[in-house]
Design an enzyme around this catalytic site. Structure first.
Site, PDB file in Angstrom:
ATOM      1  N   LYS A  59       0.869  -1.196   0.000  1.00 46.55           N
ATOM      2  CA  LYS A  59       0.000   0.000   0.000  1.00 46.55           C
ATOM      3  C   LYS A  59       0.892   1.228   0.000  1.00 46.55           C
ATOM      4  O   LYS A  59       1.996   1.209   0.530  1.00 46.55           O
ATOM      5  CB  LYS A  59      -0.870  -0.006   1.248  1.00 46.55           C
ATOM      6  N   ASP A 114      -6.891   3.825  -4.857  1.00 48.57           N
ATOM      7  CA  ASP A 114      -7.430   3.720  -3.495  1.00 48.57           C
ATOM      8  C   ASP A 114      -8.124   5.063  -3.224  1.00 48.57           C
ATOM      9  O   ASP A 114      -8.549   5.736  -4.185  1.00 48.57           O
ATOM     10  CB  ASP A 114      -6.282   3.412  -2.507  1.00 48.57           C
TER      11      ASP A 114
HETATM   12  N1  GLU Z   1      -7.244  -0.121  -3.067  1.00 46.48           N
HETATM   13  C1  GLU Z   1      -8.030  -1.315  -3.235  1.00 46.48           C
HETATM   14  C2  GLU Z   1      -8.037  -2.135  -1.965  1.00 46.48           C
HETATM   15  O1  GLU Z   1      -7.842  -1.620  -0.895  1.00 46.48           O
HETATM   16  C3  GLU Z   1      -7.634  -2.106  -4.462  1.00 46.48           C
HETATM   17  C4  GLU Z   1      -6.254  -2.650  -4.471  1.00 46.48           C
HETATM   18  C5  GLU Z   1      -5.835  -3.245  -5.811  1.00 46.48           C
HETATM   19  O2  GLU Z   1      -6.658  -3.314  -6.705  1.00 46.48           O
HETATM   20  O3  GLU Z   1      -4.662  -3.641  -5.911  1.00 46.48           O
HETATM   21  O4  GLU Z   1      -8.337  -3.298  -1.977  1.00 46.48           O
END
Ligand code: GLU
Length: 415
Positions: free
Chosen positions: A105, A145
């Site tokens: 992240k 995100d």
């Molecule tokens: N940000 C989204 C999550 O928290 C998607 C992450 C992604 O697609 O890699 O799951």
């Protein structure tokens, strides 16, 4: 209220499941912290000619099963512990769905509403350049995100091609625009996945979605799509909460209409036929389904006791604190955890990445039906585990996921 640290919460959730699993202490210690973190401070030229330095982070929690995967958020409250916690949740989310990824992240400390479009582009590119040494289609694959979107992913992919000898690597990020290698169905995948989980949970509760009532906290990409698709299933959306206020109508609100209204008005406030509502009142509404789809730490020990919903479906990451979890469990409220409920996004990100490598693209129907199959399977697995071990769905989801990661760690010989 003392600040609630999301990393401490993620670790507490891990510890609880580790104890139930009798987890190897070495594996447990590996999973308590991300394997790699990076803090970057990078300059961006603003429209007025001045230079501003922004702070960004990327955390990679684990890569035993595959490359790190997870979004990038632009938000004024981003900090290292939050990004670390979110990267842990991504490892466990990918584990719950059986995706060949570990968790990652990232984030930049910025309120993007204060930037012009060209400043946003320069900031997105500069951040990606700053973290590019640890990113790659088979190393760590970012995605959207909070406050990031397909356009931002396209800039990031383009920036990356400059650092890889001009080679275009669409698989370096997911959630891209379709024309730049995105997948059909990705933009509403998180909401679609939430609705699948709500539908499966409602079946177990003997709750019919036709005529059931729901309140949604957060009306961004995830909350908006969830509300829209729930309404299509016959659910009556009675309340919607946004960052600048909420709306309530016991006779039901048409989310599609609210999205249109917001496009023109810039806010959901003042939407006709509704009265204003605050967060605490929304949580305490006597509706069947409560969907937190905003930020972390929204359901706390202060307000959990007031929740009357039969089902809480965590569309956001980390919306419920461990104390609140206990209160909800005691009150017989079913909660479907974030690492299952909102996993539709990363699942279709995985499909996007696979399509990028194949250079062959699926129809929207194909994407949706593969998503449906994966989400239903995951729900059944976790629900069964919660029955077998007599634990709530969150602990069950952690147990299922941790066992998988632990096996990979062991077989690779790390511990
Ligand atoms: N940000 C989204 C999550 O928290 C998607 C992450 C992604 O697609 O890699 O799951």
């Amino acid at each position: 209220m003392p600040e609630i640290n999301p990393l401490a919460i993620a670790q507490q959730q891990l510890d609880m499941a580790a104890e139930k699993l009798n987890l190897d202490p070495g594996v447990h210690a590996i999973l308590r912290e991300p394997m790699r973190t990076l803090e970057v401070n990078f300059p961006v030229k603003m429209d007025d000619g001045t230079v501003k330095v922004f702070k960004g982070y990327r955390a990679q929690h684990n890569d035993a099963i595959g490359p790190a995967k997870g979004g990038i958020r632009f938000h004024q409250s981003v900090n290292m512990d939050e990004v670390k916690a979110l990267s842990m949740w991504m490892t466990f989310k990918c584990g719950v769905l059986g995706l060949p990824y570990g968790g990652g992240k990232g984030g930049v400390v910025v309120d993007p509403r204060t930037l012009s479009q060209s400043e946003l582009e320069r900031l997105s590119r500069a951040y990606f350049a700053a973290i590019s040494s640890i990113i790659g289609p088979d190393k760590d694959i970012p995605a959207p995100d909070v406050n990031t979107n397909p356009q931002i992913m396209a800039w990031m992919m383009d920036e990356y091609s400059k650092y890889s000898g001009g080679v275009c690597h669409p698989g370096v990020v997911t959630g891209k625009p379709i024309i730049a290698g995105g997948s059909l169905g990705r933009s509403e995948a998180t909401g679609r996945g939430c609705v699948i989980i709500i539908r499966e949970a409602a079946k177990r509760l003997g709750l019919s979605l036709k005529g059931a009532t729901a309140a949604i906290q957060g009306f961004g990409n995830v909350g908006g799509a969830t509300a829209r698709l729930l309404a299509k299933e016959g659910v009556k959306i009675v309340a919607i909460m946004e960052i600048d206020g909420g709306i309530y109508n016991p006779d039901g609100i048409n989310p599609e209409d609210v999205l249109e209204y917001r496009k023109k008005a810039g806010t959901i406030n003042g939407y006709p036929g509704c009265r204003e509502i605050g967060n605490e009142e929304l949580f305490a509404l006597g509706c069947d389904i409560l969907v937190p789809a905003a930020m972390e730490n929204q359901i706390t020990k202060e307000n959990a006791g007031q929740i009357k919903a039969k089902l809480v479906a965590e569309a956001a990451n980390g919306p419920t604190t461990p104390e609140a979890d206990e209160i909800l469990s005691k009150n017989g409220i079913m909660l479907t955890p974030d690492i299952l409920t909102n996993a539709g996004g990363v699942t279709v990100s995985y499909f996007e990445w696979v399509q990028n490598f194949m250079n062959y693209y699926w129809t929207e129907e194909e994407v949706n039906s593969r998503l449906e199959q994966k989400m239903v399977e995951a729900f059944e697995r976790i629900y069964q585990m919660s029955q077998d071990y007599q634990v709530n769905m969150r602990v069950a989801a952690y147990m299922a996921s941790i066992s998988r990661v632990a096996e990979a760690i062991k077989v690779r010989g790390w511990a």
